[in-house]
Design a protein around this motif. Sequence first.
Motif, mmCIF file in Angstrom:
data_model
loop_
_atom_site.group_PDB
_atom_site.id
_atom_site.type_symbol
_atom_site.label_atom_id
_atom_site.label_comp_id
_atom_site.label_asym_id
_atom_site.label_seq_id
_atom_site.Cartn_x
_atom_site.Cartn_y
_atom_site.Cartn_z
ATOM 1 N N LEU A 15 0.857 -1.034 -0.087
ATOM 2 C CA LEU A 15 -0.061 -0.043 0.109
ATOM 3 C C LEU A 15 0.800 1.131 -0.055
ATOM 4 N N LEU A 16 0.711 2.194 -1.169
ATOM 5 C CA LEU A 16 1.841 3.164 -1.085
ATOM 6 C C LEU A 16 0.818 4.629 -0.979
ATOM 7 N N PRO A 17 1.008 5.043 0.239
ATOM 8 C CA PRO A 17 0.361 6.364 0.592
ATOM 9 C C PRO A 17 0.671 7.522 -0.354
ATOM 10 N N VAL A 18 -0.061 8.147 -0.817
ATOM 11 C CA VAL A 18 0.053 9.350 -2.019
ATOM 12 C C VAL A 18 -0.683 10.645 -1.541
ATOM 13 N N ARG A 19 0.200 11.911 -1.519
ATOM 14 C CA ARG A 19 -0.563 13.038 -1.301
ATOM 15 C C ARG A 19 -0.703 13.545 -2.952
ATOM 16 N N ALA A 34 5.744 14.019 4.686
ATOM 17 C CA ALA A 34 4.686 13.740 5.781
ATOM 18 C C ALA A 34 4.386 12.000 5.527
ATOM 19 N N GLY A 35 5.297 11.204 5.174
ATOM 20 C CA GLY A 35 5.145 9.820 4.931
ATOM 21 C C GLY A 35 4.317 9.534 3.768
ATOM 22 N N ARG A 36 4.331 10.316 2.854
ATOM 23 C CA ARG A 36 3.333 10.041 1.662
ATOM 24 C C ARG A 36 4.257 10.517 0.567
ATOM 25 N N LEU A 37 4.114 9.702 -0.600
ATOM 26 C CA LEU A 37 4.741 10.081 -1.784
ATOM 27 C C LEU A 37 3.844 11.284 -2.443
ATOM 28 N N LYS A 38 4.497 12.449 -2.699
ATOM 29 C CA LYS A 38 3.777 13.439 -3.241
ATOM 30 C C LYS A 38 3.786 13.419 -5.006
ATOM 31 N N VAL A 39 2.812 13.359 -5.382
ATOM 32 C CA VAL A 39 2.631 13.324 -6.951
ATOM 33 C C VAL A 39 1.806 14.601 -7.270
ATOM 34 N N CYS A 40 2.273 15.082 -8.363
ATOM 35 C CA CYS A 40 1.612 16.503 -8.997
ATOM 36 C C CYS A 40 0.994 15.971 -10.384
ATOM 37 N N VAL A 41 -0.137 16.640 -10.677
ATOM 38 C CA VAL A 41 -0.755 16.343 -11.837
ATOM 39 C C VAL A 41 -1.456 17.705 -12.320
ATOM 40 N N THR A 42 -1.355 17.963 -13.601
ATOM 41 C CA THR A 42 -1.863 19.247 -14.272
ATOM 42 C C THR A 42 -3.582 18.948 -14.298
ATOM 43 N N GLN A 43 -3.990 17.964 -14.341
ATOM 44 C CA GLN A 43 -5.506 17.524 -14.537
ATOM 45 C C GLN A 43 -6.234 18.077 -13.099
#
Length: 104
Positions: A15-19, A34-43
């Motif tokens: 389980l991969l936590p994502v912001r 904060a323990g989560r992978l930060k992923v940016c999207v333009t959508q």
Amino acid sequence: MNLPLNLEMDGTAILLPVRAQPRSSKNGIEGVHAGRLKVCVTQVPEKGKANKALLKVIQSGLKLKRSQIELYKGETASLKIFRIREISREELYTRISAAINPSR
């Protein structure tokens, strides 16, 4: 490899936590916050568009097959959990490190 990332096991899956950061200026994996992978999207976050974009960014950034990743929790929240199969925790950490620090 010790990223400050809270990876939990769910049977054989990870389980991969994502912001999620929708409406960003670019698509990409930005780091760990904060323990989560930060992923940016333009959508924009409407009708699942940002979720689809997130899935693609994580999939390509971590070099996963489409069958290996699914949105597990947080369909309408910015804090999400993705379920990743057919990969070891160590390999996932390695790929996340490579995605965050592409120069290494």
